[in-house]
Design an enzyme around this catalytic site. Structure first.
Site, short mmCIF file in Angstrom:
data_model
loop_
_atom_site.label_atom_id
_atom_site.label_comp_id
_atom_site.label_asym_id
_atom_site.label_seq_id
_atom_site.Cartn_x
_atom_site.Cartn_y
_atom_site.Cartn_z
N HIS A 9 22.50 10.92 68.45
CA HIS A 9 21.18 10.92 67.83
C HIS A 9 20.09 10.98 68.90
O HIS A 9 20.21 10.35 69.94
CB HIS A 9 20.99 9.69 66.94
CG HIS A 9 21.06 8.37 67.66
ND1 HIS A 9 19.96 7.76 68.21
CD2 HIS A 9 22.09 7.54 67.92
CE1 HIS A 9 20.31 6.61 68.76
NE2 HIS A 9 21.61 6.46 68.62
N ASP A 12 16.89 10.33 67.87
CA ASP A 12 15.82 9.39 67.47
C ASP A 12 16.00 8.08 68.23
O ASP A 12 17.11 7.74 68.69
CB ASP A 12 15.81 9.18 65.96
CG ASP A 12 17.08 8.55 65.41
OD1 ASP A 12 18.17 8.90 65.89
OD2 ASP A 12 16.99 7.70 64.50
N ASP A 31 20.35 4.57 74.80
CA ASP A 31 20.67 4.66 73.35
C ASP A 31 19.78 5.70 72.70
O ASP A 31 18.75 5.37 72.16
CB ASP A 31 20.50 3.29 72.69
CG ASP A 31 20.93 3.29 71.24
OD1 ASP A 31 21.54 4.28 70.80
OD2 ASP A 31 20.64 2.32 70.53
N GLU A 54 19.45 8.04 62.93
CA GLU A 54 20.51 7.06 63.13
C GLU A 54 19.92 5.66 63.16
O GLU A 54 20.49 4.73 62.60
CB GLU A 54 21.26 7.34 64.44
CG GLU A 54 22.63 6.68 64.52
CD GLU A 54 22.60 5.25 65.03
OE1 GLU A 54 23.60 4.54 64.87
OE2 GLU A 54 21.58 4.83 65.61
N GLU A 55 18.77 5.53 63.80
CA GLU A 55 18.17 4.20 63.96
C GLU A 55 17.44 3.75 62.70
O GLU A 55 17.06 2.59 62.59
CB GLU A 55 17.20 4.20 65.16
CG GLU A 55 17.84 4.58 66.49
CD GLU A 55 18.71 3.47 67.08
OE1 GLU A 55 18.98 2.49 66.37
OE2 GLU A 55 19.12 3.61 68.24
N GLU A 112 27.42 6.79 71.97
CA GLU A 112 26.70 5.51 71.90
C GLU A 112 27.01 4.67 73.13
O GLU A 112 28.11 4.78 73.70
CB GLU A 112 27.11 4.74 70.63
CG GLU A 112 26.61 5.33 69.32
CD GLU A 112 25.11 5.11 69.10
OE1 GLU A 112 24.46 4.43 69.91
OE2 GLU A 112 24.60 5.65 68.09
N HIS A 132 17.34 -0.87 73.20
CA HIS A 132 16.35 -1.42 72.26
C HIS A 132 15.40 -2.41 72.94
O HIS A 132 14.53 -2.98 72.27
CB HIS A 132 17.01 -2.08 71.04
CG HIS A 132 17.73 -1.11 70.13
ND1 HIS A 132 17.90 -1.32 68.78
CD2 HIS A 132 18.31 0.08 70.38
CE1 HIS A 132 18.57 -0.31 68.25
NE2 HIS A 132 18.83 0.55 69.21
ZN LIG Z 1 22.40 4.58 69.18
#
Ligand SMILES: [Zn+2]
Length: 385
Positions: A72, A74, A105, A140-141, A169, A358
């Site tokens: 992903h 995003d 990520d 995805e997030e 990931e 994150h």
């Molecule tokens: Zn991820």
């Protein structure tokens, strides 16, 4: 170098693709992959009540075997940008690290997969024997309804059949090479509701307080393990996340008490069997006296396992070749889009180090980008040899 993962990662990090924004990330990927000879499809998926999201599918080669990189572009929001040492969408490199939201990520891993593919294709001028694809979502997030689920369905409807998938990931706790994820636990959410009879606190005989009944059922559920784990999974876990009565009054016995819980479950259970097991235990604890019900929430996070075998061995040996480290085969952690891919082909996850994901100052060591590119390259060379 034909494929430079650091340059590709920087370009991706400079795209502010906070879910559901495309931010230029897929447009950039499209240009790089087209330049390498891939056939690229862009599609927007939408559904009432959700934001439309852009997705990308790219493919090169013909016939099988068909290997697909999934991921992903995003990212989660950066939070307070002032807290960052380097701006979250600048792609700054400092002290051997590339900073930016999505560095680990998982734009960094996508950059490594693209770089490894360009190198692999360049070294094998006739293209891969078989097919190589990218399945990249922008959802995805977020709620993950306009992403991989629909992208996989689109691919199937267009005749694409995948033999093996690798999701980039971030799987490693400390060093690239620590850990491959070969499965994920399932996840179920529910509310346990106990009903009583409202009344005056000074006249409990005239009322029926639901709180002791809720406590008794919660104790029963916590007292007994759901299982003792399996060959590749830790024991399943039931975790209460909140207890609510919402009673603002001091002299009132409430009519209802509820507790929410989440279960992370392993391959000892299917979701329906697990629901039955929990309801049976609640039934027993209620002893015919406590009035209860459980409201189960819909879940699209089933447990899955890609059993160790030739494909997992191929990924492991590529990691050992490049890093000298033998990766652990794990099923720990939260869910990912691999839960959807597993319905189409065997899937494993392996990417960067996850410590900063994150967080503020999310970053990746540029050396890690080189290492992961070398590992992905090795996987492709072996897979298509
Ligand atoms: Zn991820």
């Amino acid at each position: 170098m034909i494929g430079d993962p650091i340059a590709i990662a920087r370009n991706l990090l400079r795209c502010p693709s906070v879910t559901p924004e495309e931010g230029g990330a897929l447009t950039y990927l499209e240009s790089v992959l087209r330049g390498a000879g891939f056939e690229v499809h862009r599609m927007i998926f939408a559904e009432p009540g959700t934001a439309p999201v852009e997705n990308l599918f790219a493919r090169i080669g013909a016939g099988g075997p068909h290997f697909v990189f999934a991921g992903h572009t995003d990212v989660v929001p950066p939070g307070d940008a002032a807290q960052w040492t380097h701006p979250p969408f600048a792609g700054d490199i400092a002290g051997g690290a590339l900073y930016g939201r999505g560095a680990v990520d998982m734009k960094g891993a996508i950059a490594c997969a693209v770089a490894a593919s360009l190198e692999h294709l360049h070294a094998n001028a006739r293209g891969p024997t078989g097919s190589l694809s990218f399945l990249i979502t922008g959802d995805e997030e977020g709620v993950a309804v306009n992403g991989s689920i629909k992208l996989l369905r689109w691919a199937a409807e267009n005749g694409e059949k995948f033999d093996h998938c690798l999701v980039g990931e971030p799987t490693n706790p400390t060093l690239v090479g620590d850990m491959i994820k070969i499965g994920r636990r399932g996840s179920l959410n529910a509310s346990l509701v106990v009903t009583g009879t409202q009344g005056h606190v000074a006249y409990p005989d005239l009322a029926d307080n639901p709180i002791p009944g809720l406590i008794a059922i919660m104790q029963a559920l916590l007292a007994e393990p759901l299982d003792h784990g399996s060959a590749h999974f830790d024991p399943s876990n039931l975790e209460f996340t909140t207890v609510d009565v919402g009673n603002e009054t001091v002299n009132l016995i409430p009519v209802e008490a509820r507790a929410r819980f989440n279960v992370r479950y392993n391959d000892c259970h299917s979701a329906p069997a697990l629901r039955t097991l929990i309801e049976t235990r609640v039934q027993r604890a209620a002893k015919g006296r406590i009035r209860w019900r459980i409201a189960w929430e819909a879940s699209n996070a089933d447990v899955f396992l890609t059993a160790p075998g030739p494909f997992v061995d191929l990924v492991s040996s590529a990691i050992i070749d490049v890093t000298g480290r033998k990766p652990a085969l794990s099923t720990a952690g939260g869910t990912s889009d691999a839960r959807f891919i597993k319905d189409y082909c065997p899937v494993v996850e392996f990417g960067l180090v996850n410590t900063t994901m994150h967080g503020v100052d999310e970053r990746v060591a540029t050396a890690d980008l080189m290492t992961l590119t070398a590992i992905y390259r090795r996987i492709l060379d072996r897979y298509f040899s």
